[in-house]
Write an enzyme that holds these catalytic residues in place. Structure first.
Site, PDB file in Angstrom:
ATOM      1  N   ARG A 190     -18.222  11.647   7.204  1.00 37.84           N
ATOM      2  CA  ARG A 190     -18.179  12.940   6.521  1.00 37.84           C
ATOM      3  C   ARG A 190     -18.771  12.776   5.124  1.00 37.84           C
ATOM      4  NH1 ARG A 190     -13.563  14.209   4.894  1.00 37.84           N
ATOM      5  NH2 ARG A 190     -12.239  12.569   5.707  1.00 37.84           N
ATOM      6  N   TYR A 213     -23.079  13.840  12.707  1.00 34.10           N
ATOM      7  CA  TYR A 213     -21.817  13.092  12.741  1.00 34.10           C
ATOM      8  C   TYR A 213     -20.620  14.029  12.948  1.00 34.10           C
ATOM      9  CZ  TYR A 213     -17.616  10.849  11.244  1.00 34.10           C
ATOM     10  OH  TYR A 213     -16.319  10.406  11.212  1.00 34.10           O
ATOM     11  N   LYS A 221     -12.625  19.657  11.489  1.00 30.43           N
ATOM     12  CA  LYS A 221     -12.227  19.746  10.082  1.00 30.43           C
ATOM     13  C   LYS A 221     -12.640  21.092   9.476  1.00 30.43           C
ATOM     14  CE  LYS A 221     -10.783  15.446  10.028  1.00 30.43           C
ATOM     15  NZ  LYS A 221      -9.342  15.156  10.016  1.00 30.43           N
ATOM     16  N   HIS A 223      -3.200  18.834   8.473  1.00 31.05           N
ATOM     17  CA  HIS A 223      -3.806  17.566   8.889  1.00 31.05           C
ATOM     18  C   HIS A 223      -2.674  16.647   9.362  1.00 31.05           C
ATOM     19  CE1 HIS A 223      -6.521  13.944   7.567  1.00 31.05           C
ATOM     20  NE2 HIS A 223      -6.665  14.213   8.837  1.00 31.05           N
ATOM     21  N   SER A 262      -6.283   9.850   5.769  1.00 34.74           N
ATOM     22  CA  SER A 262      -7.196   9.173   6.687  1.00 34.74           C
ATOM     23  C   SER A 262      -7.021   7.656   6.534  1.00 34.74           C
ATOM     24  CB  SER A 262      -8.643   9.545   6.366  1.00 34.74           C
ATOM     25  OG  SER A 262      -8.788  10.942   6.364  1.00 34.74           O
ATOM     26  N   CYS A 305      -4.570   5.681   7.539  1.00 35.21           N
ATOM     27  CA  CYS A 305      -3.221   5.147   7.328  1.00 35.21           C
ATOM     28  C   CYS A 305      -2.429   5.077   8.632  1.00 35.21           C
ATOM     29  CB  CYS A 305      -2.468   5.983   6.297  1.00 35.21           C
ATOM     30  SG  CYS A 305      -3.033   5.725   4.615  1.00 35.21           S
ATOM     31  N   ASP A 325      -4.304  14.525  15.030  1.00 37.34           N
ATOM     32  CA  ASP A 325      -5.015  14.811  13.774  1.00 37.34           C
ATOM     33  C   ASP A 325      -4.680  16.162  13.154  1.00 37.34           C
ATOM     34  OD1 ASP A 325      -6.883  13.862  11.834  1.00 37.34           O
ATOM     35  OD2 ASP A 325      -8.404  15.224  12.637  1.00 37.34           O
ATOM     36  N   ASN A 340     -16.515   3.009  10.476  1.00 41.65           N
ATOM     37  CA  ASN A 340     -16.116   4.365  10.871  1.00 41.65           C
ATOM     38  C   ASN A 340     -16.580   4.690  12.299  1.00 41.65           C
ATOM     39  OD1 ASN A 340     -14.887   6.907  10.398  1.00 41.65           O
ATOM     40  ND2 ASN A 340     -16.863   7.813   9.844  1.00 41.65           N
ATOM     41  N   ALA A 341     -16.765   3.651  13.110  1.00 45.28           N
ATOM     42  CA  ALA A 341     -17.134   3.885  14.520  1.00 45.28           C
ATOM     43  C   ALA A 341     -16.003   4.651  15.206  1.00 45.28           C
ATOM     44  CB  ALA A 341     -17.356   2.545  15.214  1.00 45.28           C
ATOM     45  N   ARG A 342     -16.350   5.453  16.208  1.00 45.76           N
ATOM     46  CA  ARG A 342     -15.363   6.382  16.775  1.00 45.76           C
ATOM     47  C   ARG A 342     -15.338   6.355  18.290  1.00 45.76           C
ATOM     48  NH1 ARG A 342     -12.381   9.763  13.016  1.00 45.76           N
ATOM     49  NH2 ARG A 342     -13.237   9.158  11.012  1.00 45.76           N
TER      50      ARG A 342
HETATM   51  C1  OXD Z   1     -10.420  12.054   8.983  1.00 47.26           C
HETATM   52  C2  OXD Z   1     -10.749  12.145  10.410  1.00 47.26           C
HETATM   53  O1  OXD Z   1     -11.265  11.626   8.184  1.00 47.26           O
HETATM   54  O2  OXD Z   1      -9.841  12.518  11.187  1.00 47.26           O
HETATM   55  O3  OXD Z   1      -9.295  12.407   8.615  1.00 47.26           O
HETATM   56  O4  OXD Z   1     -11.892  11.893  10.798  1.00 47.26           O
HETATM   57 MN    MN Z   2      -8.164  13.309  10.189  1.00 49.49          MN
END
Ligand code: OXD
Ligand code: MN
Length: 621
Positions: free
Chosen positions: A74, A214, A223, A243, A265, A267, A292, A382-384
């Protein structure tokens, strides 16, 4: 080019036509969400190199995607809230004038889809047709976005049917911003990082996103809509868009409670939402509704009722393992899209933390050969993974219930190596709002310094609240005051360390021990003692059976040192000062009360370390 558009909704037809005239796509496809459509899109993405098929024996029906190296996260610096006035957006958001921004975006989007297909993606945030749900439509020129939206939202023909001919919807316009001229070959991940902009228009309920493919910038249901726009809608309509992970907790007697958990984010929110209860807590069970986002609305019964508006998880892969999140590992065993992870020699995926020993050879997230001596991460940090929630083994039976679930407790927590106890229950709703608003994490990984700088992240919403943060706090205060049974509010901190820098609490599944106390407490049963921070369990009040945690370590984990707590309290001003002119008086009052309690504790204690005396024992919430 003229296109015959017929979605069954006149406003949508008009908007698609208008967008098509502006962006000049080659064709338009109205997505129905069918299997046939999915396989056509996958074939297309395989042919363009956007997706790479994984070994179907190792990872059935799953794909790897490598983004452009400049488009991996982001981009908050290019994310704008274009409210009517700067003060409506507040000092924590990037504001831009809506008229000027719209004009600039119109120039950017002109011809931006040339040579591409414009996909019309109708989606529902929340179960289709639920009174708690909202419909959006994303217009995008990215097949990766369509395939991801198909996982992350309820998408396609049933949504158009629910929208009907007159229904209203949130407009989400997205382009990768890379038009193709005739005969020009496409790249696997088209984007336009120099011109990326994600602009929210809360007053007209629209998002315009340009230049990035992305997830957080391009899957606009998440978001952009479900948090930034929805927070504005929720304030106007009397609900909350948060969130938060949403989980169910079943006790040994079969009683089921629901908990909303907000951590900033990175945690461990996804891990918490899917945690596996340790054997010592036999009879307890944790179930997952979302990892989320939660939408919560006051019900006629005077309680808050929550849904997860999403349909999938867009989780951070690195660090996800059998130890940290076995349920996630089961969930992503098939039917998933992996972005920017590493590829193994046998066509599977790998990332840092997945196994203790890395494989001897990989192709890294940039598509280069990698070995453990390469000196760079194999997967992007930050791979998803993008995975349907239905694959989650701990899925709660009510995850798709259109009326939502009644919430018993909220849990807020950051990452603090010092001072913040493992858990405390706030004294009442307003105190809960104060504790949630002042939540934060250490900006730097906890070094043994005096007091590390704290990055405040109120309700974990700092990057996601679409309006003035002080008005958001006031909205929270009002929502709870109008509830007959507001959720009990807790703060947790899994990350406190001892003097040698070692974590005092084991975390992961063991967090269920705290969660069990939290739900018992919310129901007025578990025992606690009163401290300046609120109600806290003593050693004997938590089920710690089978844990190697001495009473001394537990004391350290729970200790409140008054002098340091007063410094922490003073540092809340960094958050409050820019918001002061609109801050609700309830928060100022709570700050005053906390200071008073700490002063009283200091006066009552003796000795060099001012530890807060444990004041009153209590069993009731
Ligand atoms: C964040 C996400 O950044 O969920 O909180 O991607
Ligand atoms: Mn999030």
């Amino acid at each position: 080019m003229n296109h015959e558009i017929s979605t069954g909704n006149a406003a949508l037809d008009a908007w698609v036509n208008e967008t098509s005239a502006l962006c000049e796509p080659e064709t338009i496809v109205i997505c129905d969400g069918s299997e046939g459509e999915r396989s056509r899109l996958i074939d297309l993405a395989l042919a363009s190199g956007t997706l790479i098929a994984l070994n179907p024996e190792k990872r059935p029906n799953s794909y790897l995607c490598r983004s452009d190296v400049r488009d991996v996260a982001r981009v908050e610096s290019r994310t704008f809230i274009c409210a009517e006035s700067e003060s409506a957006a507040g000092p924590t958001n990037n504001w831009q004038d809506p008229t000027l921004t719209k004009a600039a975006l119109t120039r950017l989007f002109r011809g931006s889809m040339r040579g591409r297909t414009l996909y019309v993606v109708p989606f529902s945030m929340g179960p289709v047709g639920s009174p708690l749900s909202r419909i959006g439509v994303e217009l995008t020129d990215s097949p990766y976005v369509v395939l991801s939206m198909r996982i992350m939202t309820r998408m396609g023909a049933p949504v158009l049917a629910a929208l009907g001919d007159r229904g209203d919807f949130v407009r989400c316009l997205h382009s990768v911003g890379a038009p193709l001229s005739a005969g020009q070959a496409d790249v696997p991940w088209p984007c336009n990082p120099d011109r990326t902009i994600i602009a929210h228009f809360p007053d007209e309920r629209s998002v315009w996103s340009f230049g990035s493919g992305y997830g957080g910038n391009a899957l606009l249901g998440k978001k952009c809509f479900a948090l930034r726009l929805a927070s504005v809608m929720a304030r106007e309509e009397g609900w909350l868009a948060e969130h938060m992970a949403l989980l169910g907790v079943e006790s040994p007697t079969g009683e089921r409670s629901y908990v909303g958990a907000a951590f900033p984010s990175a945690c461990g929110k996804t891990n918490f939402a899917m945690l596996v209860v340790p054997d010592a807590l036999s009879g307890w069970k944790v179930t997952t509704l979302g990892d989320d986002i939660a939408w919560l609305r006051p019900g006629a019964d005077g309680r808050l009722h929550a849904i997860n508006p999403e349909n999938g998880m867009f989780g951070v892969a690195p660090g996800t393992s059998e130890r940290s999140n076995p349920n996630a590992m089961r969930a992503i065993a098939a039917d998933s899209i992996f972005t920017n992870v590493a590829l193994t020699d046998d066509g599977d995926v790998w990332w840092e933390g997945m196994t203790e020993e890395p494989p001897a050879h990989l192709i890294d997230w940039r598509g280069r050969d990698w070995t453990p001596s390469s000196g760079t991460p194999a997967a992007h940090p930050n791979a998803r993974f993008t995975t349907p929630l239905e694959r989650c083994p701990s899925l709660d039976p009510a995850w798709n219930d259109p009326s939502g679930v009644p919430v018993d407790a909220f849990v807020f927590g950051g990452r603090m190596s010092h001072d913040m106890p493992l858990v405390f229950q706030t004294r009442n709703w307003e105190h809960g709002v104060y504790a949630a608003a002042t939540m934060g994490s250490e900006a730097t990984a906890a070094a043994e310094s005096n007091l590390p700088a704290i990055r405040r992240d109120p309700m974990a919403m700092l990057p996601f609240c679409g309006y003035h943060m002080a008005d958001y706090f006031a909205h929270w205060v009002e929502i709870g005051q109008a509830l007959r049974e507001p959720p009990a509010v807790f703060r947790v901190n899994w990350f406190r360390r001892d003097d040698d820098g070692k974590f005092l609490w084991p975390g992961y599944g063991e967090n269920a021990r705290v969660l069990a106390w939290i739900v018992e407490r919310a129901r007025g049963r578990a025992r606690a003692t009163e401290t300046p921070y609120g109600f806290m369990p003593r050693y004997r009040d938590l089920n710690l059976r089978g844990l190697e945690l001495s009473e001394g370590d537990f004391e350290h984990l729970m200790r409140i040192e008054v002098a340091r707590a007063l410094i922490e309290l003073d540092s809340h001003d960094t958050l409050f000062e820019p918001l002061m002119s609109r801050l609700p008086r309830e928060l100022l009052h709570q700050r005053y009360l906390l200071r008073e309690r700490l002063h009283r504790a200091a006066e009552a204690s003796s000795g060099p370390v001012h530890e807060a005396p444990l004041l009153i024992e209590s069993t009731a919430a």
